[in-house]
Enzyme design. Sequence first.
Site, PDB file in Angstrom:
ATOM      1  N   ARG A  70       0.795  -1.254   0.000  1.00  0.00           N
ATOM      2  CA  ARG A  70       0.000   0.000   0.000  1.00  0.00           C
ATOM      3  C   ARG A  70       0.814   1.285   0.000  1.00  0.00           C
ATOM      4  NH1 ARG A  70      -3.814  -2.834  -2.071  1.00  0.00           N
ATOM      5  NH2 ARG A  70      -5.259  -3.844  -0.650  1.00  0.00           N
ATOM      6  N   ASP A 318      -1.554 -12.888  -1.349  1.00  0.00           N
ATOM      7  CA  ASP A 318      -2.451 -11.791  -1.752  1.00  0.00           C
ATOM      8  C   ASP A 318      -2.857 -10.967  -0.527  1.00  0.00           C
ATOM      9  OD1 ASP A 318      -3.865 -10.010  -3.275  1.00  0.00           O
ATOM     10  OD2 ASP A 318      -5.429 -11.423  -3.893  1.00  0.00           O
ATOM     11  N   GLY A 337     -10.436  -7.989  -0.654  1.00  0.00           N
ATOM     12  CA  GLY A 337      -9.095  -8.296  -0.154  1.00  0.00           C
ATOM     13  C   GLY A 337      -9.091  -8.616   1.325  1.00  0.00           C
TER      14      GLY A 337
HETATM   15  O1  DOR Z   1      -8.942  -9.105  -3.323  1.00  0.00           O
HETATM   16  C1  DOR Z   1      -8.088  -8.482  -3.917  1.00  0.00           C
HETATM   17  N1  DOR Z   1      -7.507  -7.397  -3.389  1.00  0.00           N
HETATM   18  N2  DOR Z   1      -7.731  -8.887  -5.142  1.00  0.00           N
HETATM   19  C2  DOR Z   1      -6.917  -8.153  -5.922  1.00  0.00           C
HETATM   20  O2  DOR Z   1      -6.655  -8.559  -7.009  1.00  0.00           O
HETATM   21  C3  DOR Z   1      -6.391  -6.861  -5.443  1.00  0.00           C
HETATM   22  C4  DOR Z   1      -6.371  -6.797  -3.987  1.00  0.00           C
HETATM   23  C5  DOR Z   1      -6.181  -5.403  -3.459  1.00  0.00           C
HETATM   24  O3  DOR Z   1      -5.311  -4.673  -3.942  1.00  0.00           O
HETATM   25  O4  DOR Z   1      -6.857  -5.054  -2.480  1.00  0.00           O
HETATM   26 ZN    ZN Z   2      -5.187  -9.958  -7.977  1.00  0.00          ZN
END
Ligand code: DOR
Ligand code: ZN
Length: 447
Positions: A70, A318, A337
């Site tokens: 981030r 991820d 996410g």
């Molecule tokens: O769930 C997700 N969050 N998938 C993604 O491809 C991007 C990621 C994010 O950047 O929050």
């Molecule tokens: Zn992704």
Amino acid sequence: MTTTRETKRSESWTMKTIRIRHVRPYGEDPTDLHVRDGVLVDPVSDPDETIDADGLIALPGLVDLHTHLREPGGEEAETVGTGSAAAALGGYTAVFAMPNTDPVADSPVVVEHVWRRGREVGLVDVHPVGAVTVGLEGAKLAEMGMMAASPAGVRMFSDDGRCVNDPLIMRRALEYARALGAVVAQHAEDHRLTVGAQAHEGPVAARLGLAGWDPTAEESIIARDVMLAAAAGARLHVCHLSTARSTEILRWGRETLDAANGFSVSAEVTPHHLLLTDTAAEDYDPVHKVNPPLRPAADTEALRRALADGTLDCVATDHAPHAVEAKDCEWSAARPGMLGLQTALPVVVTTMVATGLLDWRGVARVCSEAPARIAGLTDQGRPLVAGEPATLTLVDPDAEWTVRGAALASRADNTPYEGMEMPVSVVHTMLRGRWTVRDGKVVGNER
Ligand code: DOR
Ligand code: ZN
């Protein structure tokens, strides 16, 4: 399990010799490991420091090909400092930082900033992933060559969060990547098929009134990209693969397309796609919203089998921290996410080791050796033998703990495992002979 430390002489860490007593490399028979100048060495007679690792398992430091740190621009959710701490506490010694930041990491300036911050923090090796297209907009290739030539030495490119949807752009990206000795990591999602999608398309989403995410949006892009990569003689890596059919496409591509010209395809699976299923959405808690979405149990089971038999190469977190405002809202407004770095290893143990699908050697393969190989790292994911870097993690296989989002090192707390019991704990992590985590706590410097 007890841990003792006797520091006999106060020398700088590079000179220090360390004995890790009675540790079980890969869960096998207990032995002592010795460290000098950041490297594993043959036994030393008078170590400066001895730690009692009775009962602990040693693995090569874990490598995460898919982390969202981030920074820059999303520091309310995570920074290179807080994300590195979460990584070290999770047993990681290297992470790949995805470029969907603000500004996007599509230029040498931004990738160099992330790389430098990683070095300053010093808890894990932070490798920036460069964007494939300018601004992740999918229209114009980013300065891939300049990012590769920068001090950050970018060797992985991705528009993650978005798919490189245009086949011609994807083909060109694969060709450039081949010339740079790099790999393109694709977030496989045909956006034309997922407009407004909220959850896996099926009976659960229908019952909840959530717009469905068609799994063929993922599968058709993987099929297309495997063919494009084969034609270009390039290396394709598939991010967070999530369906049974996607694994079948991988097998087909590897068996039928010509690998001799430099073509290869690798793929990762996330811990959450190994453990959680689409029914998690039934509580309408957006902590379970993720992209790609959680799938039905039949997919989860196929992913576990594919990881065990090598069809899937590795686990990648991820890790996607989000600020409270982005998650504490109605499902359709929430960002997708979930946190992953500090829970990845225990979830892999729950889904793969406790089920008999992998032993600890297998865990080392999917969480360290394979990701290091895919990313072209030569000093990570190495065997735990003399002459190799002292980059490792020590795990207590019997120390259960309860997940509390607020207690995790991430700035955000969007863990889907709140209140869940995890079966194993990372106790110590070492990066090139220096402790980054001791007794479950981050060692030293800047956060
Ligand atoms: O769930 C997700 N969050 N998938 C993604 O491809 C991007 C990621 C994010 O950047 O929050
Ligand atoms: Zn992704």
